[in-house]
Write a protein that holds these residues in place. Structure first.
Motif, PDB file in Angstrom:
ATOM      1  N   ARG A  69      33.230  49.493  27.902  1.00 25.46           N
ATOM      2  CA  ARG A  69      32.442  48.310  27.341  1.00 25.46           C
ATOM      3  C   ARG A  69      31.918  47.368  28.249  1.00 25.46           C
ATOM      4  NH1 ARG A  69      32.543  49.723  22.148  1.00 25.46           N
ATOM      5  NH2 ARG A  69      34.678  50.128  21.250  1.00 25.46           N
ATOM      6  N   CYS A  70      30.787  46.851  28.134  1.00 27.24           N
ATOM      7  CA  CYS A  70      30.071  46.065  28.938  1.00 27.24           C
ATOM      8  C   CYS A  70      31.054  44.552  28.988  1.00 27.24           C
ATOM      9  CB  CYS A  70      28.981  45.522  28.582  1.00 27.24           C
ATOM     10  SG  CYS A  70      27.854  44.276  29.116  1.00 27.24           S
ATOM     11  N   ARG A  71      31.146  44.219  30.200  1.00 28.98           N
ATOM     12  CA  ARG A  71      31.818  42.891  30.343  1.00 28.98           C
ATOM     13  C   ARG A  71      31.145  41.517  29.657  1.00 28.98           C
ATOM     14  NH1 ARG A  71      33.956  42.107  36.376  1.00 28.98           N
ATOM     15  NH2 ARG A  71      32.614  43.827  36.717  1.00 28.98           N
TER      16      ARG A  71
ATOM     17  N   ALA B 104      25.732  51.354  33.434  1.00 26.11           N
ATOM     18  CA  ALA B 104      25.002  50.305  33.014  1.00 26.11           C
ATOM     19  C   ALA B 104      25.148  50.145  31.466  1.00 26.11           C
ATOM     20  CB  ALA B 104      23.632  50.266  33.076  1.00 26.11           C
ATOM     21  N   CYS B 105      25.054  48.996  30.965  1.00 25.01           N
ATOM     22  CA  CYS B 105      25.170  48.640  29.374  1.00 25.01           C
ATOM     23  C   CYS B 105      24.044  48.948  28.819  1.00 25.01           C
ATOM     24  CB  CYS B 105      25.435  47.161  29.087  1.00 25.01           C
ATOM     25  SG  CYS B 105      25.426  46.775  27.494  1.00 25.01           S
ATOM     26  N   ARG B 106      24.200  49.833  27.668  1.00 24.80           N
ATOM     27  CA  ARG B 106      23.168  50.291  26.900  1.00 24.80           C
ATOM     28  C   ARG B 106      22.370  49.197  25.879  1.00 24.80           C
ATOM     29  NH1 ARG B 106      22.915  56.062  25.432  1.00 24.80           N
ATOM     30  NH2 ARG B 106      24.325  57.253  26.317  1.00 24.80           N
ATOM     31  N   TRP B 107      23.002  48.232  25.911  1.00 26.82           N
ATOM     32  CA  TRP B 107      22.447  47.016  25.114  1.00 26.82           C
ATOM     33  C   TRP B 107      21.933  45.890  25.855  1.00 26.82           C
ATOM     34  CZ3 TRP B 107      26.906  45.720  20.953  1.00 26.82           C
ATOM     35  CH2 TRP B 107      27.103  46.851  19.989  1.00 26.82           C
ATOM     36  N   CYS B 108      22.482  45.536  26.878  1.00 27.43           N
ATOM     37  CA  CYS B 108      21.924  44.419  27.950  1.00 27.43           C
ATOM     38  C   CYS B 108      21.432  44.896  29.097  1.00 27.43           C
ATOM     39  CB  CYS B 108      22.770  43.249  27.887  1.00 27.43           C
ATOM     40  SG  CYS B 108      24.226  43.479  28.905  1.00 27.43           S
ATOM     41  N   GLY B 109      21.835  46.033  29.548  1.00 29.58           N
ATOM     42  CA  GLY B 109      21.313  46.653  30.872  1.00 29.58           C
ATOM     43  C   GLY B 109      22.039  46.231  31.935  1.00 29.58           C
TER      44      GLY B 109
END
Ligand SMILES: [Zn+2]
Ligand SMILES: [Zn+2]
Length: 674
Positions: free
Chosen positions: A403-405, A426-431
């Motif tokens: 998961r994204c930090r 890379a994060c799929r939500w915030c990039g």
């Protein structure tokens, strides 16, 4: 001159003597026009322009369709500036006041327009069906004489008692593994129908409609029950829908759109298997059946039953907030009715010795369970996942989802850059790129994309059981039932046929493919798919066995072994609350070109807790890392969900008023967030 003629003709029109103003919802799906417009009712339509009827009106120089929402005495607009209704298409009041109110609430919750919801709620007109005389209302049926089967659930009888008394009882029901659930739902419907009130039951697909409809007809007779599903064809569907609107039928069974079925005086709404994706509307404004029925129960004071073998995190939230009670069996009843479930890892030592079974990579425990069931004369179900799942990125050591930090969104590998080097995850939500991943659970710095194992084919499986008929269900060819004879039934999840007398065994293969999907709901969805298949198997006492090929330490596997979907739903809800995922928060996605999204965000006045993630590229990514379309995610605490929807609708209204060419697609609480 044509223009002069029109004016003369209009000049001859006289407004109706009584309630000369019609408030009309026009069929122009633009956010800034999402309000009623007033028209004068010409005298000739005084009796036919009733609230709920379809009309044609002039709007911005065009003739458009619309619904009359109301007839009133006066308008804030001076009469001289009001146009007349052009004509009444039909005096049939297709839109009931209850559905008009519901549609407005649904539009507001999903940042959509009223006319978009009405397009989902009211089917297109077929004149011939309207021409037929309305059938007489079905007589109020007698209450069902035997409701004993509900006694297997400690709160079952008191729920039925509440239905009988007309109370707005909200319940989440987990059916026992051997449950004849269509019969139970029909009994609940019959209890309410016997009080003279209406019932709407919404199920995922046409096979479920057929089963629940048959069960209702058995209790209520054919005249009192209507089946509505998309496969009917427009004319037949409208004929049946009209029977509901005119009050001829009291009980409706249908798929997604039936959530808006206009039964008179609704007393009970039911959704079966609310985790099924088919309950999520794919057209704007993308409402979910469970949510529509929750709103509808709230607005009408009707009862609600959220039912299924498993429980979603959303249903768990209805219980946790005290809005609904749970109706579940005690553990002894679960043990007495569930098949015996064995989990087995997928490694070489556990494979069967038989060469053909080995070639199909069947663990020996699965091979033996299947052979015993076939020898006992029963069919065997083999569940194999569909192809084409996108695998998730996980910790290389402990396999926790990566998961994204920053936002806890899912990490993914975006491929290679223009110079041929791999890009960091890379994060799929915030990039946000993650160049130095370390797992918060175990500290490992390794990442892995879930390994794509080999998949078994129906042919391979068939060879392991020589002489046994192999049937397949899935894709274009979905079987509804199979007879009580030895056969191997190979099915994709969701396409499992019902076996007469139950399957002797089920083999749930390739668990990694379901569990490793890049989807926030992968664990919940896997348990739902497994449980639905396992519920088609005989109880352990009759030899029923389920073998699931997956690591027994995983929560969904444990939940299946213990047959405890409520426990799993509680875990899911707690996990999502901690990470800030729906349903603990409300989340919106907005998709569009980079310019359109930037324009939307400029206009957006977010509520206090609003957090914008992204934009991230959608679909094809060009060599320079840009994409034609992007997505932003916006999340708020639940209490600000409506404020978020209102803010998004207001920003859309600014854009449509400016005639911005690039549309932005907005969805609230979409089921697929990656
Ligand atoms: Zn780890
Ligand atoms: Zn992120």
């Amino acid at each position: 001159m044509a223009r002069g003629k029109t004016q003369t003709r209009r000049g001859e029109r006289q407004p109706a003597a009584v309630l000369p103003i019609a408030r009309v919802c026009v069929d122009v799906p633009l956010a800034h026009l999402d309000r009623p417009f007033d028209y004068q009712v010409p005298d000739q339509f005084a009796d036919t322009a009733v609230p709920g009827c379809r009309v044609r009106v002039r709007f911005a120089g065009q003739l458009v369709d619309g619904f009359v929402l109301d007839r009133v005495a006066t308008s804030e607009v001076p009469a001289a500036r009001l146009m007349f209704l052009e004509r009444v298409v039909s005096a049939e009041p297709a839109l009931s006041p209850e559905i008009a109110t519901l549609a407005r609430v649904v539009a507001d919750r999903y940042a959509g327009t009223l006319i978009d919801v009405l397009r989902l709620a009211v089917p297109p007109r077929h004149a011939r069906a309207e021409g037929q005389a309305p059938a007489a209302p079905a007589p109020v049926p007698d209450p069902p004489d035997n409701l004993d089967a509900w006694s297997r659930y400690p709160r079952g009888q008191s729920y039925l008692e509440a239905l009988r008394a007309g109370r707005p009882a909200h319940a989440v029901w987990q059916a026992l593994p051997d449950e004849d659930w269509p019969a139970r739902l029909a009994e609940a419907a019959a209890v309410v129908a016997a009080t003279g009130r209406g019932v709407v039951l919404v199920v995922p697909d046409y096979r479920d409609v057929a089963r629940v409809h048959a069960a209702c007809v058995a209790l209520l007779g054919a005249d009192g029950v209507v089946a509505l599903s998309a496969g009917l064809g427009p004319a037949e569907r409208y004929r049946r829908w009209l029977a509901v609107r005119r009050g001829a039928a009291r009980v409706v069974v249908g798929t997604r759109a039936a959530a808006f079925a206009p039964v008179a005086d609704p007393g009970l709404f039911v959704i079966w298997d609310d985790g099924d994706d088919l309950h999520a509307e794919p057209r704007s404004p993308y409402p979910h059946v469970r949510d529509v029925l929750v709103q509808r129960a709230h607005l009408t004071g009707a009862a609600l039953l959220v039912a299924g073998f498993v429980r979603t995190a959303e249903a768990a939230l209805l219980i946790e907030t005290g809005w609904a009670h749970e109706v579940v069996a005690d553990r002894a009843a679960v043990r007495a009715t569930a098949p015996r479930v064995t989990a087995i890892g997928e490694d070489d030592e556990q494979l069967a010795r038989d060469p053909a079974a080995r070639a199909a990579r069947l663990p020996s425990v699965a091979f033996t369970a299947a052979r015993q069931a076939l020898q006992a004369g029963a069919p065997v179900l083999v569940q194999v996942p569909r192809r084409g799942y996108v695998p998730a990125l996980t910790c290389g050591t402990c396999r926790a989802p990566a998961r994204c930090r920053r936002c806890a969104g899912p990490l993914a590998l975006p491929g290679v850059s223009a110079d041929g080097l791999p890009r960091p995850p890379a994060c799929r939500w915030c990039g946000t790129a993650e160049a130095a991943y370390h797992c918060p659970a175990c500290g490992s710095r390794r990442l892995r994309a879930v390994v794509i194992g080999a998949r078994r084919t129906a042919e391979e499986l068939g060879r392991a059981f020589a002489g046994v008929a192999v049937r397949t269900s899935g894709g274009d060819e979905v079987l509804a039932t199979v007879p009580a004879r030895p056969a191997l039934v190979v099915s994709t999840p969701g396409a499992e046929p019902v076996a007469e007398g139950g399957y002797g065994a089920a083999l749930l293969l390739d668990g990694w493919a379901l569990l490793g999907r890049a989807d926030l709901r992968a664990a919940e969805e896997t348990l739902r798919r497994w449980t639905t298949a396992a519920a088609l198997v005989r109880p352990a006492g009759q030899g029923g066995r389920v073998v699931v090929v997956a690591d027994s330490s995983l929560a969904p596997v444990q939940a299946l072994i213990r047959w405890d979907p409520a426990w799993h739903a509680g875990l899911e809800l707690a996990g999502r609350t901690e990470l800030g995922f729906p349903p603990a928060v409300r989340m919106a996605t907005a998709d569009g070109t980079p310019q359109a999204l930037a324009g939307l965000l400029d206009e957006l006045r977010l509520p206090e807790t609003g957090e914008v993630l992204g934009p991230v590229p959608l679909g094809e990514i060009a060599e320079d890392g840009t994409a034609e379309r992007e997505r932003v995610l916006i999340r708020v605490v639940r209490a600000e969900g409506r404020a978020l929807a209102a803010a998004l609708a207001a920003a859309q209204a600014v854009r449509t008023a400016r005639k911005e060419a690039d549309p932005v697609r907005i969805r609230l609480d979409p089921v697929d967030l990656v």
